[in-house]
Design a protein around this motif. Sequence first.
Motif, short mmCIF file in Angstrom:
data_model
loop_
_atom_site.label_atom_id
_atom_site.label_comp_id
_atom_site.label_asym_id
_atom_site.label_seq_id
_atom_site.Cartn_x
_atom_site.Cartn_y
_atom_site.Cartn_z
N PHE A 1 -10.52 0.09 -24.13
CA PHE A 1 -10.80 -0.47 -25.45
C PHE A 1 -11.85 0.37 -26.20
CE2 PHE A 1 -9.39 -3.81 -22.62
CZ PHE A 1 -8.32 -4.33 -23.34
N ASP A 2 -11.59 0.53 -27.48
CA ASP A 2 -12.55 1.24 -28.33
C ASP A 2 -13.70 0.31 -28.72
OD1 ASP A 2 -10.94 3.69 -28.64
OD2 ASP A 2 -9.54 2.24 -29.51
N LEU A 3 -13.41 -0.99 -28.69
CA LEU A 3 -14.44 -1.97 -29.04
C LEU A 3 -14.26 -3.19 -28.15
CD1 LEU A 3 -16.67 -3.11 -30.92
CD2 LEU A 3 -14.86 -3.81 -32.51
N ILE A 4 -15.35 -3.58 -27.47
CA ILE A 4 -15.34 -4.81 -26.67
C ILE A 4 -16.43 -5.71 -27.20
CG2 ILE A 4 -15.67 -5.85 -24.37
CD1 ILE A 4 -14.66 -3.25 -23.12
N VAL A 5 -16.08 -6.94 -27.56
CA VAL A 5 -17.10 -7.90 -27.97
C VAL A 5 -17.07 -9.05 -26.97
CG1 VAL A 5 -15.53 -8.95 -29.69
CG2 VAL A 5 -17.97 -9.38 -29.83
N ALA A 6 -18.26 -9.42 -26.47
CA ALA A 6 -18.35 -10.49 -25.47
C ALA A 6 -19.55 -11.37 -25.81
CB ALA A 6 -18.49 -9.90 -24.07
N ASN A 7 -19.26 -12.57 -26.27
CA ASN A 7 -20.32 -13.54 -26.53
C ASN A 7 -20.26 -14.57 -25.41
OD1 ASN A 7 -22.09 -15.42 -27.46
ND2 ASN A 7 -20.91 -16.02 -29.27
N ILE A 8 -20.90 -14.24 -24.30
CA ILE A 8 -20.85 -15.13 -23.13
C ILE A 8 -22.30 -15.59 -22.85
CG2 ILE A 8 -19.80 -15.43 -20.86
CD1 ILE A 8 -17.93 -13.16 -21.40
N LEU A 9 -22.79 -15.44 -21.65
CA LEU A 9 -24.19 -15.77 -21.37
C LEU A 9 -24.78 -14.59 -20.60
CD1 LEU A 9 -23.95 -19.48 -20.17
CD2 LEU A 9 -25.14 -18.70 -22.22
N ALA A 10 -26.11 -14.52 -20.53
CA ALA A 10 -26.75 -13.35 -19.92
C ALA A 10 -26.26 -13.11 -18.49
CB ALA A 10 -28.27 -13.54 -19.93
N GLY A 11 -26.19 -14.17 -17.67
CA GLY A 11 -25.79 -14.01 -16.26
C GLY A 11 -24.43 -13.34 -16.13
N LEU B 1 -22.76 -11.72 -18.36
CA LEU B 1 -22.76 -10.40 -19.00
C LEU B 1 -23.30 -9.34 -18.04
CD1 LEU B 1 -23.99 -11.16 -22.65
CD2 LEU B 1 -21.68 -10.54 -21.92
N VAL B 2 -24.34 -9.67 -17.30
CA VAL B 2 -24.91 -8.73 -16.33
C VAL B 2 -23.86 -8.43 -15.26
CG1 VAL B 2 -26.61 -8.54 -14.46
CG2 VAL B 2 -27.33 -9.34 -16.73
N GLU B 3 -23.22 -9.47 -14.75
CA GLU B 3 -22.21 -9.27 -13.71
C GLU B 3 -21.02 -8.45 -14.20
OE1 GLU B 3 -20.88 -12.92 -11.93
OE2 GLU B 3 -22.97 -13.50 -11.56
N LEU B 4 -20.69 -8.62 -15.48
CA LEU B 4 -19.49 -7.97 -16.02
C LEU B 4 -19.74 -6.51 -16.42
CD1 LEU B 4 -18.21 -10.93 -18.22
CD2 LEU B 4 -17.00 -9.92 -16.27
N ALA B 5 -20.98 -6.04 -16.37
CA ALA B 5 -21.31 -4.70 -16.89
C ALA B 5 -20.40 -3.60 -16.32
CB ALA B 5 -22.78 -4.38 -16.67
N PRO B 6 -20.19 -3.52 -14.99
CA PRO B 6 -19.33 -2.44 -14.48
C PRO B 6 -17.89 -2.55 -14.98
CG PRO B 6 -20.62 -3.45 -12.70
CD PRO B 6 -20.80 -4.33 -13.91
N HIS C 1 -13.50 -0.47 -18.59
CA HIS C 1 -12.40 -0.66 -19.55
C HIS C 1 -12.75 -0.19 -20.96
CE1 HIS C 1 -11.09 -3.24 -16.24
NE2 HIS C 1 -9.88 -3.02 -16.71
N LEU C 2 -13.86 0.53 -21.07
CA LEU C 2 -14.29 1.02 -22.39
C LEU C 2 -13.83 2.47 -22.57
CD1 LEU C 2 -16.04 0.09 -24.84
CD2 LEU C 2 -17.96 1.27 -23.75
N ALA C 3 -13.28 2.76 -23.75
CA ALA C 3 -12.84 4.13 -24.04
C ALA C 3 -14.05 5.02 -24.27
CB ALA C 3 -11.95 4.12 -25.28
N GLU C 4 -13.83 6.31 -24.17
CA GLU C 4 -14.88 7.27 -24.49
C GLU C 4 -15.31 7.03 -25.93
OE1 GLU C 4 -14.53 11.76 -24.24
OE2 GLU C 4 -13.56 11.07 -22.38
N ASP D 1 -30.70 -3.50 -18.99
CA ASP D 1 -30.84 -2.73 -17.75
C ASP D 1 -29.48 -2.59 -17.06
OD1 ASP D 1 -33.47 -2.28 -18.03
OD2 ASP D 1 -34.15 -3.84 -16.63
N ALA D 2 -28.73 -3.70 -17.03
CA ALA D 2 -27.42 -3.68 -16.34
C ALA D 2 -26.47 -2.72 -17.04
CB ALA D 2 -26.83 -5.08 -16.31
N TYR D 3 -26.52 -2.65 -18.36
CA TYR D 3 -25.59 -1.78 -19.10
C TYR D 3 -26.09 -0.33 -19.12
CZ TYR D 3 -22.61 -5.66 -20.02
OH TYR D 3 -21.75 -6.71 -19.83
N ARG D 4 -27.41 -0.15 -19.15
CA ARG D 4 -27.95 1.22 -19.06
C ARG D 4 -27.53 1.84 -17.74
NH1 ARG D 4 -33.24 -0.83 -20.69
NH2 ARG D 4 -33.38 -0.72 -22.94
N ALA D 5 -27.52 1.03 -16.69
CA ALA D 5 -27.12 1.53 -15.37
C ALA D 5 -25.67 2.02 -15.38
CB ALA D 5 -27.30 0.43 -14.32
#
Length: 290
Positions: A221-231, A233-238, A243-246, A265-269
């Motif tokens: 995907f060129d764009l992913i939007v996720a309005n979920i909760l912090a927990g 979102l952290v788990e879903l980072a990998p 599934h994110l395009a360059e 931190d989870a997404y920077r990783a």
Amino acid sequence: MSTPLVRLRLDEATAKRVADVLEDAFPFGEASVSAFETAKDEWAVEVYGGPDATAEELAAALREALGPESAGLRIEADAIEEADWVAKSLEGLAPVPAGRFVVYGSHDRDKIPADAIGIEIEAALAFGTGHHGTTRGCLLALDELLTERRFERVLDLGAGTAVLAIAVALAQRGPVLATDIDEMSVQIAAENAEANGAGAFVEAVHATGFDHPVFAERGPFDLIVANILAGPLVELAPDVKRHLAEDGRVVLSGLMTHEEERVLDAYRAQGLNLVVARQLEGWSTLVLAA
Ligand SMILES: C[S@@+](CC[C@H](N)C(=O)[O-])C[C@H]1O[C@@H](n2cnc3c(N)ncnc32)[C@H](O)[C@@H]1O
């Protein structure tokens, strides 16, 4: 099922101070705290607890956290039945403008400016009427991103009413995959897309995890939007990164402002970096880039 809610009505300065104290007192997962303006010069602090607590237990915990200060405050305890949730949030609320988008109920159909992209959402059992700081934050972020460029493959993860998927679909006249773990939300998402003239663009799919084949079929995907909760979102980072395009963009919301660093931190990783953060009513919306 019901959600316990405790509400305090305060002036702005007290509301912000009380919200800070309560955010520290109730760690993530126990409750979510938000402070917002209800009318001119009138503020409220709302604390939503998990389904295991009663509203009275939540109110008692809140009094304890505030100490002697709680004595002078008007504290209302309530339990919101799941079926009332969105209807309650819609009560008496006006259309919500967010950038070029306006989210409204059918009773306000004739109040939408001709040059706006209107998204009509009725009270139902799914989350996402535009009135919440997280939905509005996402709409504002999407408005800015869609001004910069076109996104061919788009995923709305945790679509709820599909308000965000519909916004992107109408703005770009292009496809959006809208998924949710909640089956009823998926049905409502599809109905809303159809009702807003976006039925041909929004594909609503019930998916409880990224192992569902639709993600590999429609992505990366060129764009992913996720309005979920912090927990989550952290788990879903990998998975999000996988599934994110360059050169893709990610919009995250559903996290409280004090949870920003943990989520980042989870997404920077995963090699995703912050482009812009916006805070609304105690909630943060983050835009990240690969
Ligand atoms: C806060 S609502 C957001 C709704 C809408 N996107 C909006 O911005 O208003 C979160 C939605 O995410 C769904 N959800 C929660 N965890 C999820 C997950 N791990 N994957 C997909 N959807 C999830 C919930 O069922 C709910 O409909």
